[in-house]
Design a protein around this motif. Structure first.
Motif, PDB file in Angstrom:
ATOM      1  N   ASN A  74       1.072  -1.003   0.050  1.00 27.16           N
ATOM      2  CA  ASN A  74       0.042   0.328   0.035  1.00 27.16           C
ATOM      3  C   ASN A  74       0.580   1.077   0.150  1.00 27.16           C
ATOM      4  O   ASN A  74       0.351   1.885  -0.795  1.00 27.16           O
ATOM      5  N   ASN A  75       1.763   0.808   0.445  1.00 26.11           N
ATOM      6  CA  ASN A  75       2.937   2.046   0.557  1.00 26.11           C
ATOM      7  C   ASN A  75       4.197   2.148  -0.058  1.00 26.11           C
ATOM      8  O   ASN A  75       5.015   1.589   0.880  1.00 26.11           O
ATOM      9  N   PRO A  76       4.265   1.767  -1.390  1.00 27.75           N
ATOM     10  CA  PRO A  76       5.723   1.508  -2.440  1.00 27.75           C
ATOM     11  C   PRO A  76       7.116   2.467  -1.657  1.00 27.75           C
ATOM     12  O   PRO A  76       6.747   3.201  -1.693  1.00 27.75           O
ATOM     13  N   VAL A  85       7.055   0.790  -7.060  1.00 25.11           N
ATOM     14  CA  VAL A  85       7.514  -0.403  -6.286  1.00 25.11           C
ATOM     15  C   VAL A  85       7.346  -1.189  -4.741  1.00 25.11           C
ATOM     16  O   VAL A  85       7.857  -0.251  -4.268  1.00 25.11           O
ATOM     17  N   ALA A  86       7.542  -2.187  -4.641  1.00 25.75           N
ATOM     18  CA  ALA A  86       6.871  -2.439  -3.263  1.00 25.75           C
ATOM     19  C   ALA A  86       8.370  -3.925  -2.798  1.00 25.75           C
ATOM     20  O   ALA A  86       9.083  -4.561  -3.777  1.00 25.75           O
ATOM     21  N   LYS A 103       6.448  -4.982  -9.633  1.00 26.87           N
ATOM     22  CA  LYS A 103       6.573  -3.397  -9.499  1.00 26.87           C
ATOM     23  C   LYS A 103       5.542  -4.125 -10.626  1.00 26.87           C
ATOM     24  O   LYS A 103       4.495  -4.619 -11.128  1.00 26.87           O
ATOM     25  N   TRP A 104       4.009  -2.744 -10.069  1.00 27.35           N
ATOM     26  CA  TRP A 104       3.027  -2.907 -11.050  1.00 27.35           C
ATOM     27  C   TRP A 104       2.650  -1.184 -11.509  1.00 27.35           C
ATOM     28  O   TRP A 104       3.753  -0.378 -10.928  1.00 27.35           O
ATOM     29  N   ARG A 294      -5.546   1.546  -3.517  1.00 26.57           N
ATOM     30  CA  ARG A 294      -7.290   0.402  -3.995  1.00 26.57           C
ATOM     31  C   ARG A 294      -7.581  -0.949  -3.302  1.00 26.57           C
ATOM     32  O   ARG A 294      -9.082  -0.982  -3.480  1.00 26.57           O
ATOM     33  N   ALA A 295      -6.197  -1.680  -3.343  1.00 31.51           N
ATOM     34  CA  ALA A 295      -7.455  -2.962  -3.273  1.00 31.51           C
ATOM     35  C   ALA A 295      -6.126  -3.852  -1.944  1.00 31.51           C
ATOM     36  O   ALA A 295      -4.690  -3.475  -2.709  1.00 31.51           O
ATOM     37  N   PRO A 296      -6.105  -4.174  -1.268  1.00 32.04           N
ATOM     38  CA  PRO A 296      -5.405  -4.511  -0.425  1.00 32.04           C
ATOM     39  C   PRO A 296      -4.557  -6.287  -1.020  1.00 32.04           C
ATOM     40  O   PRO A 296      -5.622  -7.000  -1.278  1.00 32.04           O
TER      41      PRO A 296
END
Length: 303
Positions: A74-76, A85-86, A103-104, A294-296
């Motif tokens: 939720n907080n890249p 990036v997470a 990465k999305w 947006r969503a977990p």
């Protein structure tokens, strides 16, 4: 006049920035060697018949699952021009226990799927071009590149969603962009400029590898998220492929350094068509923002 000197090994007349303080100040004319020769490249006389297997260039996941906390997703911890990036950790496979990233894209739907395809295509071409660089042994360090895979959420509210998965890179920095910007302040960024120039030369003027970024280690550098620009145009390698005008823009701002070679080809057109910026530039893309919260996201990924 005093700021140029002929390298004692490769016989090239190079400026002050091509030499270390030790070589320039303590060795003096006739004895000092340029940074490329000191690094083991051997200047323009370097000859190498050894081959480098692409598997030595590609840095793969070598894992099948990874875990990410919901807070990390939720907080890249990082974001580029069009990706979040997470950071997480592999849980299954040879890299189990090691740090990784997913990465999305900041766009959604069909556009995002197209980005995945072009990313993989660009990375595969980058492996080919960098393998050829490594074979030449211009320097005594390896240049590697993360080869991402498209992983799919296996459960949770984002089940079926896709991300790009790859190993984590430390000491992250950006060396150049796809609009002619570069950081030439230290040797490694200058090496990356030479890698970009070499990619155009070795591909017979068909492609140029740029937007180089990654981490420097004591035995080499690992790159990620490369851009490949094609003379064919039309975004062959995705929306970051600025085509022939992007290639011309690179050479409009590129100054050959001690890691380049005088016989490497350049395009006839060396005009600048884009404003040099450190960020990655895309063309012909309509942005469709996706909220980070947006969503977990599920904590388990499967290849």
């Amino acid at each position: 006049m005093g700021y140029y000197r002929v390298c004692a090994e490769c016989s090239r007349n190079l400026d002050r920035s091509s030499y270390s303080n030790n070589q320039w100040l303590n060795k003096g004319p006739g004895e000092s060697r340029c940074a490329s020769c000191v690094a083991g490249g051997g200047g323009s006389r370097s000859v190498n018949t050894n081959t480098v297997d692409p598997t030595q260039t590609a840095r793969r996941n070598n894992a099948t699952q990874a875990t990410f906390t919901q807070d990390a997703l939720n907080n890249p911890f990082a974001e580029g021009s069009f990706r979040y990036v997470a950071k997480g950790r592999y849980t299954h496979g040879n890299r189990a226990g090691e740090a990784c990233v997913c990465k999305w894209f900041k766009t959604g739907g069909v556009i995002g799927n197209h980005f995945f395809e072009s990313d993989i295509q660009s990375s595969n071409m980058a492996v080919t071009l960098i393998t050829k660089w490594n074979e030449k042994r211009f320097i005594n360090r390896m240049v590697k590149i993360n080869l991402p895979e498209v992983w799919t959420f296996s459960s949770g509210m984002w089940q079926g969603q896709k991300v790009l998965q790859e190993p984590f890179i430390t000491n992250y920095e950006k060396f150049n962009s796809n609009t002619g910007w570069s950081d030439d302040s230290t040797p490694w960024p200058r090496v990356m400029q030479a890698v970009s120039h070499f990619s155009y030369h070795i591909s017979n003027g068909s492609n140029l590898l740029c937007d180089l970024q990654g981490g420097v280690y004591n035995d080499g550098v690992v790159l990620t998220d490369p851009v490949v620009m094609s003379m064919e145009g039309g975004g062959k390698y995705g929306p970051t492929d600025l085509g022939s005008k992007g290639i011309s823009t690179f050479f409009a701002h590129h100054e050959c350094n001690e890691f380049c070679r005088s016989d490497w080809r350049k395009p006839r057109d060396q005009r600048s068509y884009f404003r040099p910026t450190a960020g990655t530039t895309m063309t012909n893309v309509r942005q469709v923002p996706t909220r980070r919260s947006r969503a977990p996201m599920t904590s388990i990924y499967e290849g």
